[in-house]
Design a protein around this motif. Structure first.
Motif, PDB file in Angstrom:
ATOM      1  N   MET A   1      45.672  70.904  23.470  1.00  0.00           N
ATOM      2  CA  MET A   1      46.402  70.296  22.378  1.00  0.00           C
ATOM      3  C   MET A   1      47.171  69.085  22.906  1.00  0.00           C
ATOM      4  O   MET A   1      47.896  69.172  23.885  1.00  0.00           O
ATOM      5  N   PHE A   2      47.002  67.934  22.272  1.00  0.00           N
ATOM      6  CA  PHE A   2      47.673  66.706  22.672  1.00  0.00           C
ATOM      7  C   PHE A   2      49.044  66.618  22.021  1.00  0.00           C
ATOM      8  O   PHE A   2      49.187  66.863  20.832  1.00  0.00           O
ATOM      9  N   ASP A   3      50.031  66.271  22.819  1.00  0.00           N
ATOM     10  CA  ASP A   3      51.396  66.107  22.326  1.00  0.00           C
ATOM     11  C   ASP A   3      51.792  64.650  22.547  1.00  0.00           C
ATOM     12  O   ASP A   3      52.062  64.237  23.678  1.00  0.00           O
ATOM     13  N   ALA A   4      51.799  63.859  21.485  1.00  0.00           N
ATOM     14  CA  ALA A   4      52.070  62.433  21.592  1.00  0.00           C
ATOM     15  C   ALA A   4      53.500  62.139  22.040  1.00  0.00           C
ATOM     16  O   ALA A   4      53.745  61.131  22.694  1.00  0.00           O
ATOM     17  N   THR A   5      54.456  62.990  21.694  1.00  0.00           N
ATOM     18  CA  THR A   5      55.840  62.726  22.081  1.00  0.00           C
ATOM     19  C   THR A   5      56.037  62.858  23.585  1.00  0.00           C
ATOM     20  O   THR A   5      56.869  62.176  24.162  1.00  0.00           O
ATOM     21  N   GLU A   6      55.266  63.728  24.227  1.00  0.00           N
ATOM     22  CA  GLU A   6      55.371  63.912  25.675  1.00  0.00           C
ATOM     23  C   GLU A   6      54.248  63.202  26.421  1.00  0.00           C
ATOM     24  O   GLU A   6      54.225  63.207  27.635  1.00  0.00           O
ATOM     25  N   LEU A  23      48.890  68.586  31.310  1.00  0.00           N
ATOM     26  CA  LEU A  23      48.641  67.349  32.035  1.00  0.00           C
ATOM     27  C   LEU A  23      49.407  66.259  31.313  1.00  0.00           C
ATOM     28  O   LEU A  23      49.200  66.022  30.118  1.00  0.00           O
ATOM     29  N   ARG A  24      50.311  65.621  32.032  1.00  0.00           N
ATOM     30  CA  ARG A  24      51.145  64.569  31.427  1.00  0.00           C
ATOM     31  C   ARG A  24      50.835  63.247  32.112  1.00  0.00           C
ATOM     32  O   ARG A  24      50.713  63.175  33.331  1.00  0.00           O
ATOM     33  N   GLN A  74      33.051  66.859  31.491  1.00  0.00           N
ATOM     34  CA  GLN A  74      33.407  67.035  30.083  1.00  0.00           C
ATOM     35  C   GLN A  74      34.882  66.714  29.859  1.00  0.00           C
ATOM     36  O   GLN A  74      35.243  66.042  28.892  1.00  0.00           O
ATOM     37  N   GLU A  75      35.736  67.169  30.759  1.00  0.00           N
ATOM     38  CA  GLU A  75      37.169  66.937  30.592  1.00  0.00           C
ATOM     39  C   GLU A  75      37.519  65.461  30.790  1.00  0.00           C
ATOM     40  O   GLU A  75      38.338  64.905  30.079  1.00  0.00           O
ATOM     41  N   ARG A  76      36.887  64.820  31.757  1.00  0.00           N
ATOM     42  CA  ARG A  76      37.117  63.391  31.999  1.00  0.00           C
ATOM     43  C   ARG A  76      36.724  62.582  30.752  1.00  0.00           C
ATOM     44  O   ARG A  76      37.448  61.679  30.333  1.00  0.00           O
ATOM     45  N   GLU A  77      35.595  62.924  30.137  1.00  0.00           N
ATOM     46  CA  GLU A  77      35.139  62.230  28.935  1.00  0.00           C
ATOM     47  C   GLU A  77      36.113  62.458  27.781  1.00  0.00           C
ATOM     48  O   GLU A  77      36.471  61.539  27.049  1.00  0.00           O
ATOM     49  N   ARG A  78      36.568  63.682  27.621  1.00  0.00           N
ATOM     50  CA  ARG A  78      37.518  64.004  26.554  1.00  0.00           C
ATOM     51  C   ARG A  78      38.834  63.261  26.749  1.00  0.00           C
ATOM     52  O   ARG A  78      39.418  62.728  25.811  1.00  0.00           O
ATOM     53  N   LEU A  79      39.295  63.182  27.979  1.00  0.00           N
ATOM     54  CA  LEU A  79      40.570  62.537  28.265  1.00  0.00           C
ATOM     55  C   LEU A  79      40.498  61.022  28.193  1.00  0.00           C
ATOM     56  O   LEU A  79      41.516  60.365  28.000  1.00  0.00           O
ATOM     57  N   SER A  80      39.305  60.445  28.339  1.00  0.00           N
ATOM     58  CA  SER A  80      39.197  58.993  28.292  1.00  0.00           C
ATOM     59  C   SER A  80      39.626  58.448  26.932  1.00  0.00           C
ATOM     60  O   SER A  80      40.137  57.333  26.835  1.00  0.00           O
ATOM     61  N   SER A  81      39.450  59.225  25.880  1.00  0.00           N
ATOM     62  CA  SER A  81      39.892  58.771  24.562  1.00  0.00           C
ATOM     63  C   SER A  81      41.401  58.957  24.379  1.00  0.00           C
ATOM     64  O   SER A  81      42.010  58.352  23.513  1.00  0.00           O
ATOM     65  N   TRP A  82      42.006  59.780  25.207  1.00  0.00           N
ATOM     66  CA  TRP A  82      43.440  60.052  25.117  1.00  0.00           C
ATOM     67  C   TRP A  82      44.259  58.957  25.803  1.00  0.00           C
ATOM     68  O   TRP A  82      45.295  58.538  25.305  1.00  0.00           O
ATOM     69  N   LEU A  83      43.792  58.489  26.955  1.00  0.00           N
ATOM     70  CA  LEU A  83      44.552  57.498  27.714  1.00  0.00           C
ATOM     71  C   LEU A  83      44.579  56.150  27.001  1.00  0.00           C
ATOM     72  O   LEU A  83      43.563  55.719  26.467  1.00  0.00           O
ATOM     73  N   TYR A  87      45.727  51.692  30.525  1.00  0.00           N
ATOM     74  CA  TYR A  87      46.028  52.586  31.640  1.00  0.00           C
ATOM     75  C   TYR A  87      44.808  53.342  32.147  1.00  0.00           C
ATOM     76  O   TYR A  87      44.916  54.122  33.089  1.00  0.00           O
ATOM     77  N   ARG A  88      43.659  53.135  31.530  1.00  0.00           N
ATOM     78  CA  ARG A  88      42.472  53.881  31.955  1.00  0.00           C
ATOM     79  C   ARG A  88      42.073  53.549  33.391  1.00  0.00           C
ATOM     80  O   ARG A  88      41.444  54.346  34.046  1.00  0.00           O
ATOM     81  N   VAL A  89      42.470  52.372  33.884  1.00  0.00           N
ATOM     82  CA  VAL A  89      42.160  52.031  35.268  1.00  0.00           C
ATOM     83  C   VAL A  89      42.881  52.964  36.232  1.00  0.00           C
ATOM     84  O   VAL A  89      42.439  53.174  37.347  1.00  0.00           O
ATOM     85  N   ALA A  90      43.999  53.519  35.817  1.00  0.00           N
ATOM     86  CA  ALA A  90      44.732  54.453  36.669  1.00  0.00           C
ATOM     87  C   ALA A  90      43.936  55.741  36.865  1.00  0.00           C
ATOM     88  O   ALA A  90      44.133  56.456  37.841  1.00  0.00           O
ATOM     89  N   ALA A  91      43.058  56.020  35.923  1.00  0.00           N
ATOM     90  CA  ALA A  91      42.241  57.233  36.015  1.00  0.00           C
ATOM     91  C   ALA A  91      41.197  57.059  37.089  1.00  0.00           C
ATOM     92  O   ALA A  91      40.703  57.925  37.677  1.00  0.00           O
TER      93      ALA A  91
END
Length: 91
Positions: A1-6, A23-24, A74-83, A87-91
């Motif tokens: 679950m993504f928490d935008a405030t944190e 993961l923050r 799978q997790e890296r792909e899912r998180l790429s849309s979150w970052l 800042y994706r270069v930091a990944a």
């Protein structure tokens, strides 16, 4: 679950132990050129009880994989849309 405030994604809440992992992404630290912009946190009812600062997303996923099994690709792909794009270069 993504928490935008944190700016965090919560993983694996365990009702038996009342604990979980999240993961923050420290966007402010990344903007200032800081290292360890990813933080894996052990949290208990909104309180961080332990933290692992990570240099990049791969390191953070390795820490999470230590606690439970996850599919890195799978997790890296899912998180790429979150970052945020800048800042994706930091990944």
């Amino acid at each position: 679950m993504f928490d935008a405030t944190e700016n965090a994604i919560r993983y694996k809440w365990d009702p038996r132990t009342s604990t979980g992992f999240k993961l923050r992404f420290d966007a402010e630290g990344a903007a200032k050129g800081g290292h360890c912009c990813f933080h894996v946190e052990d949290w208990n009812c909104r309180t961080v009880t332990n933290e692992w600062p990570c240099e990049d997303l791969d390191e953070a996923l390795e820490v999470l994989n230590h606690f439970f099994t996850l599919d890195f690709n799978q997790e890296r792909e899912r998180l790429s849309s979150w970052l945020p794009v800048e800042y994706r270069v930091a990944a």
